[in-house]
Write a protein that holds these residues in place. Structure first.
Motif, PDB file in Angstrom:
ATOM      1  N   GLY A 266       0.815  -1.215   0.000  1.00 46.59           N
ATOM      2  CA  GLY A 266       0.000   0.000   0.000  1.00 46.59           C
ATOM      3  C   GLY A 266       0.841   1.254   0.000  1.00 46.59           C
ATOM      4  O   GLY A 266       0.527   2.238  -0.685  1.00 46.59           O
ATOM      5  N   ALA A 267       1.944   1.221   0.753  1.00 47.22           N
ATOM      6  CA  ALA A 267       2.846   2.381   0.771  1.00 47.22           C
ATOM      7  C   ALA A 267       3.435   2.610  -0.613  1.00 47.22           C
ATOM      8  O   ALA A 267       3.557   3.762  -1.072  1.00 47.22           O
ATOM      9  N   ALA A 268       3.775   1.529  -1.312  1.00 51.43           N
ATOM     10  CA  ALA A 268       4.303   1.669  -2.675  1.00 51.43           C
ATOM     11  C   ALA A 268       3.256   2.271  -3.606  1.00 51.43           C
ATOM     12  O   ALA A 268       3.565   3.095  -4.472  1.00 51.43           O
ATOM     13  N   TYR A 269       1.994   1.872  -3.394  1.00 53.52           N
ATOM     14  CA  TYR A 269       0.918   2.384  -4.261  1.00 53.52           C
ATOM     15  C   TYR A 269       0.616   3.864  -4.020  1.00 53.52           C
ATOM     16  O   TYR A 269      -0.110   4.480  -4.798  1.00 53.52           O
ATOM     17  N   LEU A 270       1.173   4.450  -2.969  1.00 49.35           N
ATOM     18  CA  LEU A 270       1.039   5.899  -2.785  1.00 49.35           C
ATOM     19  C   LEU A 270       1.812   6.646  -3.859  1.00 49.35           C
ATOM     20  O   LEU A 270       1.570   7.832  -4.114  1.00 49.35           O
ATOM     21  N   ILE A 271       2.773   5.955  -4.469  1.00 55.05           N
ATOM     22  CA  ILE A 271       3.581   6.559  -5.537  1.00 55.05           C
ATOM     23  C   ILE A 271       2.987   6.152  -6.872  1.00 55.05           C
ATOM     24  O   ILE A 271       3.036   4.994  -7.254  1.00 55.05           O
ATOM     25  N   ARG A 272       2.376   7.082  -7.549  1.00 53.83           N
ATOM     26  CA  ARG A 272       1.699   6.784  -8.829  1.00 53.83           C
ATOM     27  C   ARG A 272       2.453   7.426  -9.990  1.00 53.83           C
ATOM     28  O   ARG A 272       3.168   8.388  -9.829  1.00 53.83           O
TER      29      ARG A 272
END
Length: 272
Positions: A266-272
């Protein structure tokens, strides 16, 4: 290029490095200490060329609104952690969110779900809301605090309130009522049927009430109790059907797919 997903906990910090398609390349843990931001920076820098990292996403155990930390009761970290870390890594692409919300985003995106509520059943009851692929934080950063819905009992909660959902629907609550571990409870469901039926009824009612407000098309169940798998999921859904507004019955119920890795994803998905 890579993306760093960082999930900060009270004891350890989980760090995951992903490619730009959000495929996990490597993960590791470091101890949570007072110089947490510098420790994270050093740990990643020792393994990767920072110029190759597109951005850094953080799951923070506390209230976070618009990248600013409001309060973190269980760890020591600066409220302006985002700006501090940007300076450390010389990268403006740093984003923070509450850890439960980040886990909700990780679960939803990993299962390719546009909208979902994510409910964690562990020591307490927590979760998050994802709508149109984005975390919904709420005005005060407390959207998704499902464990503090009232009034599901007459028991005092650790938050100071009376009758919070987690006083009857957490793993801790189940173990207190049964006097045995949750593993034992789900191994002997007939013996503990009264306790489980009460648990399912309260949780199904709560989910019906939540969905009457946000009406996401998916419900994801995670946390330690999700190890009970179909036994848990079927029990919750059968109760939900009794309480739900008729149009809500098409809601899809599913189990967590990432478990302890939901936070770093989820933390990685904060970077779009």
């Amino acid at each position: 290029m890579y993306i760093a997903g960082i999930d900060i906990g009270g004891t350890t910090v989980k760090i995951g490095i992903f490619d730009l398609n959000y495929q996990l390349i490597e993960k590791w843990e470091i101890e949570t200490k007072d110089n947490i931001l510098k420790d994270i920076y050093s740990s990643i820098k020792d393994k990767y060329d920072l110029s190759r990292i597109k951005g850094y996403g953080f799951g923070i155990p506390g209230v976070v609104i618009d990248n600013k930390i409001i309060v973190t009761p269980n760890i020591k970290i600066e409220t302006n952690a985002c700006e501090i870390f940007k300076e450390l890594v010389k990268n403006e692409n740093v984003f923070l969110a509450n850890d439960a919300n980040v886990a909700a985003l990780g679960e939803a995106m990993n299962q390719k779900l546009d909208s979902a509520i994510f409910i964690t059943l562990g020591t307490g009851v927590g979760g998050g809301i994802v709508i149109n692929g984005q975390i919904y934080e709420g005005f005060g950063g407390s959207a998704g605090e499902f464990g503090h819905l009232k009034k599901y009992s007459d028991i005092k909660c650790n938050c100071g309130g009376i009758g919070c959902l987690e006083t009857v629907c957490s793993a801790k609550a189940l173990e207190k009522m049964a006097g045995v571990s949750t593993k034992e409870i789900f191994k002997n469901t007939a013996l503990y049927s009264d306790i489980l039926n009460n648990f399912y009824d309260k949780l199904g009612l709560a989910i019906a009430n939540i969905l009457a407000v946000v009406n996401t098309e998916n419900v994801i169940i995670g946390g330690g109790l999700s190890n009970a798998k179909d036994e848990l999921l079927n029990g919750i859904y059968e109760s939900f059907k009794k309480h739900a507004f008729l149009p809500l019955l098409n809601t899809s119920f599913r189990l967590s797919s990432l478990f302890n890795d939901a936070g770093i994803y989820g933390a990685a998905y904060l970077i779009r």
